[in-house]
Design an enzyme around this catalytic site. Sequence first.
Site, PDB file in Angstrom:
ATOM      1  N   GLU A 291     -21.656 -76.725  60.464  1.00 33.15           N
ATOM      2  CA  GLU A 291     -22.910 -77.463  60.737  1.00 33.15           C
ATOM      3  C   GLU A 291     -22.783 -78.949  60.350  1.00 33.15           C
ATOM      4  OE1 GLU A 291     -26.608 -75.429  60.382  1.00 33.15           O
ATOM      5  OE2 GLU A 291     -25.638 -73.463  60.443  1.00 33.15           O
TER       6      GLU A 291
ATOM      7  N   PHE B 112     -25.451 -69.806  67.961  1.00 34.82           N
ATOM      8  CA  PHE B 112     -25.607 -71.195  68.404  1.00 34.82           C
ATOM      9  C   PHE B 112     -24.218 -71.693  68.792  1.00 34.82           C
ATOM     10  CE2 PHE B 112     -25.659 -75.753  67.273  1.00 34.82           C
ATOM     11  CZ  PHE B 112     -26.843 -76.183  67.852  1.00 34.82           C
TER      12      PHE B 112
HETATM   13  N1  COS Z   1     -30.617 -86.185  64.636  1.00 30.08           N
HETATM   14  C1  COS Z   1     -31.208 -86.500  65.801  1.00 30.08           C
HETATM   15  N2  COS Z   1     -30.564 -87.168  66.798  1.00 30.08           N
HETATM   16  C2  COS Z   1     -29.284 -87.498  66.567  1.00 30.08           C
HETATM   17  C3  COS Z   1     -28.606 -87.189  65.376  1.00 30.08           C
HETATM   18  C4  COS Z   1     -29.333 -86.513  64.381  1.00 30.08           C
HETATM   19  N3  COS Z   1     -28.768 -86.155  63.211  1.00 30.08           N
HETATM   20  N4  COS Z   1     -27.342 -87.650  65.456  1.00 30.08           N
HETATM   21  C5  COS Z   1     -27.216 -88.247  66.654  1.00 30.08           C
HETATM   22  N5  COS Z   1     -28.398 -88.148  67.317  1.00 30.08           N
HETATM   23  C6  COS Z   1     -28.697 -88.657  68.652  1.00 30.08           C
HETATM   24  C7  COS Z   1     -28.554 -90.179  68.693  1.00 30.08           C
HETATM   25  O1  COS Z   1     -29.757 -90.804  68.303  1.00 30.08           O
HETATM   26  C8  COS Z   1     -28.221 -90.409  70.150  1.00 30.08           C
HETATM   27  O2  COS Z   1     -29.419 -90.359  70.917  1.00 30.08           O
HETATM   28  P1  COS Z   1     -29.786 -91.519  71.960  1.00 30.08           P
HETATM   29  O3  COS Z   1     -28.763 -91.467  73.030  1.00 30.08           O
HETATM   30  O4  COS Z   1     -31.162 -91.159  72.435  1.00 30.08           O
HETATM   31  O5  COS Z   1     -29.730 -92.796  71.193  1.00 30.08           O
HETATM   32  C9  COS Z   1     -27.409 -89.207  70.522  1.00 30.08           C
HETATM   33  O6  COS Z   1     -27.725 -88.183  69.576  1.00 30.08           O
HETATM   34  C10 COS Z   1     -25.915 -89.451  70.495  1.00 30.08           C
HETATM   35  O7  COS Z   1     -25.597 -89.946  69.213  1.00 30.08           O
HETATM   36  P2  COS Z   1     -24.487 -91.058  68.970  1.00 30.08           P
HETATM   37  O8  COS Z   1     -24.564 -92.108  70.027  1.00 30.08           O
HETATM   38  O9  COS Z   1     -24.612 -91.483  67.551  1.00 30.08           O
HETATM   39  O10 COS Z   1     -23.146 -90.210  69.240  1.00 30.08           O
HETATM   40  P3  COS Z   1     -21.801 -90.205  68.438  1.00 30.08           P
HETATM   41  O11 COS Z   1     -20.848 -89.463  69.297  1.00 30.08           O
HETATM   42  O12 COS Z   1     -21.426 -91.568  67.977  1.00 30.08           O
HETATM   43  O13 COS Z   1     -22.135 -89.365  67.108  1.00 30.08           O
HETATM   44  C11 COS Z   1     -22.562 -87.336  65.898  1.00 30.08           C
HETATM   45  C12 COS Z   1     -22.740 -88.121  67.179  1.00 30.08           C
HETATM   46  C13 COS Z   1     -21.197 -87.545  65.268  1.00 30.08           C
HETATM   47  C14 COS Z   1     -23.639 -87.719  64.924  1.00 30.08           C
HETATM   48  C15 COS Z   1     -22.686 -85.885  66.342  1.00 30.08           C
HETATM   49  O14 COS Z   1     -21.708 -85.612  67.322  1.00 30.08           O
HETATM   50  C16 COS Z   1     -22.576 -84.872  65.237  1.00 30.08           C
HETATM   51  O15 COS Z   1     -23.514 -84.643  64.484  1.00 30.08           O
HETATM   52  N6  COS Z   1     -21.408 -84.201  65.159  1.00 30.08           N
HETATM   53  C17 COS Z   1     -21.215 -83.060  64.299  1.00 30.08           C
HETATM   54  C18 COS Z   1     -21.560 -81.840  65.059  1.00 30.08           C
HETATM   55  C19 COS Z   1     -21.614 -80.661  64.172  1.00 30.08           C
HETATM   56  O16 COS Z   1     -22.398 -80.592  63.243  1.00 30.08           O
HETATM   57  N7  COS Z   1     -20.784 -79.678  64.483  1.00 30.08           N
HETATM   58  C20 COS Z   1     -20.756 -78.497  63.739  1.00 30.08           C
HETATM   59  C21 COS Z   1     -20.750 -77.373  64.666  1.00 30.08           C
HETATM   60  S1  COS Z   1     -22.269 -76.732  65.044  1.00 30.08           S
HETATM   61  S2  COS Z   1     -22.271 -75.192  63.800  1.00 30.08           S
END
Ligand code: COS
Length: 368
Positions: A353, A113
């Site tokens: 994650e 992923f």
């Molecule tokens: N589940 C479902 N949808 C989600 C979500 C979640 N946990 N977190 C965010 N979203 C959706 C939001 O609802 C938004 O959708 P809409 O545009 O339809 O409203 C969209 O994703 C963008 O979210 P947001 O506006 O909150 O963006 P931000 O940049 O403020 O925050 C975070 C996004 C920080 C929550 C996201 O970037 C994140 O989870 N980062 C960590 C990534 C990660 O886990 N990396 C590890 C590497 S992968 S191994």
Amino acid sequence: MIRDMAREFAETALKPGVIERDNKQHFPAELVSQMGELGFMGMQVDPNYGGGGMDTLSYVIAVEELSRWDASASVIVSVNNSLVCWGLNEFGTHEQKEKYLKPLALGEKVGAFCLSEPEAGSDATQQRTTAVDMGDHYLVNGTKNWITNGGRADTYLVMAHTDREKKHKGINCLIVEKDMEGFEVGPKEDKLGIRGSDTHSLNFNDVKVPKENRVGDDGFGFKFAMKTLNGGRIGIAAQALGIAAGAFDLALEYSKIRKAFGTEIFNHQAIQFKLADMKMELEAARALVYRAAWEKDQGMDYAASAAMAKLHASKTAMFCADQAIQIHGGNGYVKEYHVERFLRDAKITEIYEGTSEIQRMTIARSLR
Ligand code: COS
């Protein structure tokens, strides 16, 4: 039955070579094939596509048990199941499922992923990798970082920006095959823990990916990644729970054998209090992890529960591994007693994650 099977496999197949694999950063290819044969690689996939058709709780129990001895093996299982198979099972087309999901679910192939980039880890909407729409295909360019199964996978789910103007709604998820021209695996990372797993950066240089390899509608990629990660976080929470449980078991066992001041150290209150705290945190983590899994199975919104499970279980893994070393004293600091590896392996569960800080953000957002 699943717990017994996973526990037996962990004790008889994973435990024997785990220290050597950790030392040599050796990927357990043969064990992955065996886990495929036992049905651990696609536990929740529709049986029509080679999977086990099981629920999340069953999956979590398997990851927990495998992690009691080998968190490197369990992350290979977790990524394949929750980050790759689950997403394809849920959002893929019939053709994508036949071609890509089936061999992944059967354990014949391994998946990866690819969301993280050198400058987009926690801030995941800032994808620099591009997927330019060329009509019948996408042209992919960019770099991905810290990719689990990076050098060993056959099938990669790659997030890339097609339309920056649309911000996160311009991101797509594309299925990239190992042999596609222009796809290159970078050097293997030399890691603190989970050293038996295979982590690489990946380079994409004008990789032509057919349109039919896009998962979901145009612009669904970021939502796909977030939805997939919600489940992935339950998998990593289960991994952390298993590390904590493994550390606790070894510490308890050792405390009943090792003598100091004329009695087994278990009889000293200083040790009993440590074990009591470990047991309490462990059971609290288990309750959170199982509850998140159950909520997912009930079709509830489980994003915050998954975040709570991961946040607490990863803290518990660090705590239990640290306490287990302390109970083992000098022996805890050397490799043959396993607990020092548990501490090194536990640390990543607070990072990948979604870091613990990202989990707190997710929990806080659910309170708005
Ligand atoms: N589940 C479902 N949808 C989600 C979500 C979640 N946990 N977190 C965010 N979203 C959706 C939001 O609802 C938004 O959708 P809409 O545009 O339809 O409203 C969209 O994703 C963008 O979210 P947001 O506006 O909150 O963006 P931000 O940049 O403020 O925050 C975070 C996004 C920080 C929550 C996201 O970037 C994140 O989870 N980062 C960590 C990534 C990660 O886990 N990396 C590890 C590497 S992968 S191994």
